[in-house]
Design a protein around this motif. Structure first.
Motif, PDB file in Angstrom:
ATOM      1  N   PHE A 303       8.281   7.045   8.821  1.00 50.87           N
ATOM      2  CA  PHE A 303       7.870   6.447   7.556  1.00 50.87           C
ATOM      3  C   PHE A 303       8.820   5.332   7.130  1.00 50.87           C
ATOM      4  CE2 PHE A 303       8.216   6.272   2.916  1.00 50.87           C
ATOM      5  CZ  PHE A 303       6.908   5.932   2.575  1.00 50.87           C
ATOM      6  N   LEU A 304      10.108   5.506   7.384  1.00 54.12           N
ATOM      7  CA  LEU A 304      11.084   4.490   6.979  1.00 54.12           C
ATOM      8  C   LEU A 304      10.931   3.199   7.765  1.00 54.12           C
ATOM      9  CD1 LEU A 304      14.335   6.606   6.437  1.00 54.12           C
ATOM     10  CD2 LEU A 304      12.704   5.777   4.732  1.00 54.12           C
ATOM     11  N   ASN A 305      10.283   3.276   8.933  1.00 47.93           N
ATOM     12  CA  ASN A 305      10.058   2.054   9.714  1.00 47.93           C
ATOM     13  C   ASN A 305       9.178   1.055   8.968  1.00 47.93           C
ATOM     14  OD1 ASN A 305      11.610   2.979  11.815  1.00 47.93           O
ATOM     15  ND2 ASN A 305       9.875   3.719  13.032  1.00 47.93           N
ATOM     16  N   LYS A 306       8.432   1.534   7.979  1.00 43.37           N
ATOM     17  CA  LYS A 306       7.598   0.646   7.186  1.00 43.37           C
ATOM     18  C   LYS A 306       8.436  -0.410   6.469  1.00 43.37           C
ATOM     19  CE  LYS A 306       3.880   3.990   6.288  1.00 43.37           C
ATOM     20  NZ  LYS A 306       2.736   3.186   6.800  1.00 43.37           N
ATOM     21  N   ALA A 307       9.694  -0.089   6.191  1.00 47.62           N
ATOM     22  CA  ALA A 307      10.554  -1.056   5.504  1.00 47.62           C
ATOM     23  C   ALA A 307      10.821  -2.284   6.357  1.00 47.62           C
ATOM     24  CB  ALA A 307      11.881  -0.393   5.125  1.00 47.62           C
ATOM     25  N   ALA A 308      10.659  -2.154   7.694  1.00 48.33           N
ATOM     26  CA  ALA A 308      10.908  -3.276   8.606  1.00 48.33           C
ATOM     27  C   ALA A 308       9.630  -3.937   9.095  1.00 48.33           C
ATOM     28  CB  ALA A 308      11.726  -2.788   9.807  1.00 48.33           C
ATOM     29  N   VAL A 309       8.476  -3.511   8.564  1.00 44.17           N
ATOM     30  CA  VAL A 309       7.204  -4.119   8.972  1.00 44.17           C
ATOM     31  C   VAL A 309       7.111  -5.533   8.414  1.00 44.17           C
ATOM     32  CG1 VAL A 309       4.695  -3.994   8.758  1.00 44.17           C
ATOM     33  CG2 VAL A 309       6.023  -1.912   9.164  1.00 44.17           C
ATOM     34  N   VAL A 310       6.715  -6.461   9.266  1.00 39.84           N
ATOM     35  CA  VAL A 310       6.508  -7.854   8.848  1.00 39.84           C
ATOM     36  C   VAL A 310       5.071  -7.971   8.331  1.00 39.84           C
ATOM     37  CG1 VAL A 310       6.490 -10.265   9.577  1.00 39.84           C
ATOM     38  CG2 VAL A 310       8.135  -8.665  10.584  1.00 39.84           C
ATOM     39  N   VAL A 311       4.902  -8.290   7.056  1.00 39.74           N
ATOM     40  CA  VAL A 311       3.565  -8.367   6.458  1.00 39.74           C
ATOM     41  C   VAL A 311       2.884  -9.678   6.809  1.00 39.74           C
ATOM     42  CG1 VAL A 311       4.237  -6.857   4.570  1.00 39.74           C
ATOM     43  CG2 VAL A 311       4.495  -9.330   4.315  1.00 39.74           C
ATOM     44  N   LYS A 312       1.562  -9.678   6.731  1.00 38.42           N
ATOM     45  CA  LYS A 312       0.797 -10.877   7.036  1.00 38.42           C
ATOM     46  C   LYS A 312       0.955 -11.920   5.924  1.00 38.42           C
ATOM     47  CE  LYS A 312      -2.658  -8.190   9.579  1.00 38.42           C
ATOM     48  NZ  LYS A 312      -4.094  -7.807   9.658  1.00 38.42           N
ATOM     49  N   ASP A 313       0.606 -13.152   6.255  1.00 38.72           N
ATOM     50  CA  ASP A 313       0.803 -14.258   5.310  1.00 38.72           C
ATOM     51  C   ASP A 313       0.096 -14.015   3.983  1.00 38.72           C
ATOM     52  OD1 ASP A 313       2.336 -15.584   7.141  1.00 38.72           O
ATOM     53  OD2 ASP A 313       0.696 -16.805   7.918  1.00 38.72           O
ATOM     54  N   GLU A 314      -1.137 -13.499   4.000  1.00 38.57           N
ATOM     55  CA  GLU A 314      -1.880 -13.302   2.760  1.00 38.57           C
ATOM     56  C   GLU A 314      -1.300 -12.172   1.912  1.00 38.57           C
ATOM     57  OE1 GLU A 314      -4.179 -11.311   6.161  1.00 38.57           O
ATOM     58  OE2 GLU A 314      -3.097 -13.183   5.769  1.00 38.57           O
ATOM     59  N   GLU A 315      -0.492 -11.324   2.533  1.00 37.98           N
ATOM     60  CA  GLU A 315       0.098 -10.215   1.781  1.00 37.98           C
ATOM     61  C   GLU A 315       1.482 -10.548   1.220  1.00 37.98           C
ATOM     62  OE1 GLU A 315       0.008  -7.340   4.937  1.00 37.98           O
ATOM     63  OE2 GLU A 315      -1.740  -6.338   4.059  1.00 37.98           O
ATOM     64  N   LYS A 316       2.094 -11.634   1.687  1.00 38.63           N
ATOM     65  CA  LYS A 316       3.457 -11.957   1.289  1.00 38.63           C
ATOM     66  C   LYS A 316       3.590 -12.207  -0.201  1.00 38.63           C
ATOM     67  CE  LYS A 316       5.165 -13.709   5.714  1.00 38.63           C
ATOM     68  NZ  LYS A 316       5.718 -14.865   6.454  1.00 38.63           N
ATOM     69  N   LYS A 317       2.489 -12.657  -0.818  1.00 35.48           N
ATOM     70  CA  LYS A 317       2.551 -12.948  -2.255  1.00 35.48           C
ATOM     71  C   LYS A 317       2.778 -11.681  -3.077  1.00 35.48           C
ATOM     72  CE  LYS A 317      -0.439 -17.021  -1.976  1.00 35.48           C
ATOM     73  NZ  LYS A 317      -1.703 -17.649  -2.442  1.00 35.48           N
ATOM     74  N   THR A 318       2.333 -10.555  -2.527  1.00 28.14           N
ATOM     75  CA  THR A 318       2.495  -9.292  -3.270  1.00 28.14           C
ATOM     76  C   THR A 318       3.715  -8.504  -2.817  1.00 28.14           C
ATOM     77  OG1 THR A 318       1.080  -8.103  -1.690  1.00 28.14           O
ATOM     78  CG2 THR A 318       0.011  -9.119  -3.599  1.00 28.14           C
ATOM     79  N   MET A 319       4.415  -8.999  -1.804  1.00 26.71           N
ATOM     80  CA  MET A 319       5.584  -8.308  -1.279  1.00 26.71           C
ATOM     81  C   MET A 319       6.852  -9.070  -1.646  1.00 26.71           C
ATOM     82  SD  MET A 319       4.677  -5.551   0.325  1.00 26.71           S
ATOM     83  CE  MET A 319       3.148  -4.814   0.942  1.00 26.71           C
ATOM     84  N   PRO A 320       7.711  -8.528  -2.510  1.00 30.58           N
ATOM     85  CA  PRO A 320       8.971  -9.200  -2.843  1.00 30.58           C
ATOM     86  C   PRO A 320       9.845  -9.400  -1.611  1.00 30.58           C
ATOM     87  CG  PRO A 320       8.515  -7.363  -4.315  1.00 30.58           C
ATOM     88  CD  PRO A 320       7.541  -7.264  -3.191  1.00 30.58           C
ATOM     89  N   ALA A 321      10.724 -10.378  -1.668  1.00 32.31           N
ATOM     90  CA  ALA A 321      11.578 -10.705  -0.533  1.00 32.31           C
ATOM     91  C   ALA A 321      12.500  -9.538  -0.156  1.00 32.31           C
ATOM     92  CB  ALA A 321      12.407 -11.954  -0.856  1.00 32.31           C
ATOM     93  N   TRP A 322      12.898  -8.736  -1.162  1.00 30.11           N
ATOM     94  CA  TRP A 322      13.840  -7.659  -0.877  1.00 30.11           C
ATOM     95  C   TRP A 322      13.242  -6.560  -0.011  1.00 30.11           C
ATOM     96  CZ3 TRP A 322      12.301  -2.859  -2.338  1.00 30.11           C
ATOM     97  CH2 TRP A 322      11.388  -2.758  -3.385  1.00 30.11           C
ATOM     98  N   THR A 323      11.910  -6.547   0.143  1.00 32.67           N
ATOM     99  CA  THR A 323      11.276  -5.508   0.965  1.00 32.67           C
ATOM    100  C   THR A 323      11.384  -5.802   2.456  1.00 32.67           C
ATOM    101  OG1 THR A 323       9.107  -6.605   0.826  1.00 32.67           O
ATOM    102  CG2 THR A 323       9.636  -4.953  -0.864  1.00 32.67           C
ATOM    103  N   ASN A 324      11.904  -6.975   2.817  1.00 34.44           N
ATOM    104  CA  ASN A 324      12.080  -7.313   4.233  1.00 34.44           C
ATOM    105  C   ASN A 324      13.404  -6.743   4.737  1.00 34.44           C
ATOM    106  OD1 ASN A 324       9.669  -8.799   4.461  1.00 34.44           O
ATOM    107  ND2 ASN A 324      10.652 -10.616   3.589  1.00 34.44           N
ATOM    108  N   CYS A 325      13.362  -5.554   5.247  1.00 36.37           N
ATOM    109  CA  CYS A 325      14.560  -4.895   5.775  1.00 36.37           C
ATOM    110  C   CYS A 325      14.567  -4.992   7.297  1.00 36.37           C
ATOM    111  CB  CYS A 325      14.593  -3.429   5.370  1.00 36.37           C
ATOM    112  SG  CYS A 325      14.589  -3.162   3.577  1.00 36.37           S
ATOM    113  N   THR A 326      15.739  -5.114   7.854  1.00 36.21           N
ATOM    114  CA  THR A 326      15.849  -5.209   9.305  1.00 36.21           C
ATOM    115  C   THR A 326      15.777  -3.822   9.941  1.00 36.21           C
ATOM    116  OG1 THR A 326      18.266  -5.022   9.321  1.00 36.21           O
ATOM    117  CG2 THR A 326      17.332  -7.233   9.049  1.00 36.21           C
TER     118      THR A 326
END
Length: 603
Positions: A303-326
């Motif tokens: 489940f924690l791997n979801k923190a490293a999922v790269v979202v699609k371009d159309e979804e980036k507007k709803t995903m804050p930058a801090w959610t991009n974890c390595t």
């Protein structure tokens, strides 16, 4: 001193070690046992200072500040709990901002201030309450607000300074060995055993010489010597600065963990790709430039791997930058989260350790302490905890480990969790024996009419009837204490080593606070309806044997929970590089053993 110069042919460390200026270090010029000698000497004198206060604290509170048994025991464990919880703060400061070295230096300054304040509190007449002999017939006078404020102010200043020193000094010592250099890796396997050996040499001095001086010469001398010892220890540590290897701060570990957990929840509806290469990760050059390590994704706690999922371009507007974890941040978080259930099972064993410095000591007050003209200080029986632990650690490291290596092919002999479980089992035995001994002591008091309804009478039984419980507690500590600190250091990710060490210390803090809560609850519950509580100021009229039996039962249940969790635990596997060590060089026949962080399951 910190020029960082080296020739082209020099052998640099490969674990990210630097000097104080951030330059790579040459293996032959820094680190190893030569650097550790300064650190070990520091710990010897620092432990002498700390236990010079802690070992006899319950006696000072009851006999000089005139507190009751339960109140004094709770004050000791509340302070000890704070002492072992503040390292969590020091670990965050070290890993995120100052680094281990400078956090340690700052903590040492605060620590020394606290020791000076305590020494003044026991030396200046106006800062001490009058003795019972000089008091009115109403009884012993209570300490004033000023007297309590200065004394406890010194204690809690020490606790604050301890937060900066304790999680970092052992980590600095372990940092002197390169995990990517097989000989140094093997040296690190013995480091924690000999580290604890040195610690308990300091404790041995405190529980014999310093305790005797406090009881028979003066508290000013008994506190002044450890204060000078601490000053000397800091000077020794600073003298070794040119030889130390350092690790650069990698950012706040708690912030990283919180970010990963929050990001995984935020992205809970996002599917995880089948190919882990599609997860977000930085280039390896980013980690090498910061002397850090990149980790590969694993399937555990998916489940924690979801923190490293790269979202699609159309979804980036709803995903804050801090959610991009390595991926590395996610894996580091997993390693810490995996430790939390086991950390919870460490609290009860640490609670039992606290009894040796509180109720065990008060038991000694009720017994005959004479050896000819010499009077044994009750707290000095703690020396037998130390001595038995010293002997057991030496036998374990020099006899048992080599023998077990040949059988298990494990460089440690047995796994860390197996070592801890052995210590927990010994604690159960210890508390059972303690309950039996106390039952016999109380039986003697009843048979000879020495229970009394007023002042506690001293029984004509030698204080050495308590030796079994002190010796057995030391044997348990040899397995539990050493194994615990090494386990949490070893299993923490590279960038969070101070946090790992702080977690092990936090268990002691929580254990001491739990001891206060349990003792208070037992006193209240067992004293209902006008009955005599299990623990009172007059131990001859108490039922301390019932209390110890209760602790033995609690320890047995906790051991069962620990074993269940241990069987499900998988050790951290170093994803950066596997280190092969020739075990034949250690006396193991037949091949090579992999010195990873024990990539098998257990116990």
């Amino acid at each position: 001193m910190e020029n960082g110069g080296a020739g082209a042919g020099d052998d640099y460390t490969r674990d990210g070690s630097v000097d104080l200026r951030g330059n790579p270090v040459v293996r032959s010029k820094r680190g190893g046992w030569k650097a550790c000698s300064f650190i070990v000497v520091y710990e010897l004198f620092e432990r002498m200072a700390y236990y010079g206060i802690a070992s006899n604290l319950v006696i000072y509170l009851t006999e000089k500040l005139h507190q009751g048994t339960v109140e004094a025991a709770n004050n000791v464990t509340n302070w000890s709990g704070t002492v072992f919880i503040t390292p969590l703060i020091g670990a965050v400061v070290a890993d995120a901002y100052l680094g281990r070295y400078w956090t340690f230096v700052a903590g040492s300054a605060v620590y020394l201030m606290g020791m000076v304040l305590l020494t003044l509190a026991v030396s200046v007449p106006s800062l001490k309450p009058p003795s019972c002999d000089a008091a009115a017939a109403a009884g012993c006078p209570r300490a004033s607000a000023l007297q309590l404020g200065v004394y406890f102010g010194g204690l809690y200043t020490i606790a604050l300074g301890h937060g900066g020193t304790k999680p970092n000094i052992s980590t600095i010592g372990a940092d002197q060995f390169d995990d990517f250099h097989p000989p140094e890796k093997l040296h690190k396997l013995s480091f924690f055993n000999w580290w604890m050996f040195t610690i308990f040499l300091g404790i041995l001095f405190s529980t014999t010489v310093l305790v005797y001086l406090q009881d028979n010469v003066s508290w000013a001398v008994g506190y002044g010597i450890p204060t000078l010892g601490l000053l000397l220890s800091v000077a020794v540590f600073l003298a070794g600065t040119p030889l130390y290897r350092h690790k650069l701060p990698q950012g706040s570990p708690l912030a990283t963990i919180g970010r990963v957990l929050a990001a995984a929840v935020w992205k809970s509806g996002v599917p995880i790709p089948n190919d882990t290469k599609d997860l977000y990760e930085l280039d390896s050059k980013h980690y090498s430039s910061k002397r850090g390590f990149r980790m590969d994704s694993t399937s555990s706690m998916a489940f924690l791997n979801k923190a490293a999922v790269v979202v699609k371009d159309e979804e980036k507007k709803t995903m804050p930058a801090w959610t991009n974890c390595t991926v590395t941040q996610v894996e580091e978080t997993k390693q810490i989260v995996k430790l939390v259930p086991l950390l919870a099972t460490m609290v009860v064993p640490c609670m039992l350790v606290a009894q040796a410095g509180t109720l065990f000591v008060k038991q000694g007050v009720t017994l005959d302490r004479r050896i000819g003209r010499f009077h044994v200080p009750p707290a000095s029986l703690g020396a037998f905890v130390t001595a038995s632990m010293l002997i057991c650690v030496a036998i374990y490291d020099r006899v048992l480990v080599p023998a077990l290596r040949r059988r298990t092919k494990n460089p440690r002999g047995i796994t860390l969790l197996q070592r801890i479980s052995a210590g927990m089992l010994m604690q159960v035995v210890t508390m059972v024996v303690t309950s039996v001994v106390e039952s016999q002591r109380l039986g003697y008091a009843r048979r000879h009419g020495m229970v009394g309804n007023g002042k506690q009478q001293q029984l004509p039984l030698t204080i050495f009837v308590l030796l079994p419980q002190f010796v057995l507690m030391g044997v348990a500590d040899a397995f539990l204490v050493v194994g615990q600190i090494e386990f949490f250091y070893d299993q923490a990710p590279e960038s969070m080593k101070s946090l790992g060490t702080a977690m092990s210390l936090t268990a002691y803090g929580a254990g001491n606070l739990l001891s206060s809560a349990v003792l208070t609850a037992v006193e209240r519950v067992t004293g209902e309806s006008g009955r005599t509580p299990w623990v009172t100021n007059n131990l001859n009229a108490s039922r301390l044997d019932y209390y110890y039996a209760f602790l033995a039962t609690l320890a047995a249940v906790n051991l069962l929970a620990f074993v269940v969790l241990s069987c499900k635990y998988s050790y951290r596997v170093e994803s950066t590089e596997t280190i092969d060590v020739d075990v034949d060089a250690m006396g193991v026949q037949g091949g090579t053993a992999r010195v990873k962080a024990e990539a098998e399951t257990m116990p």
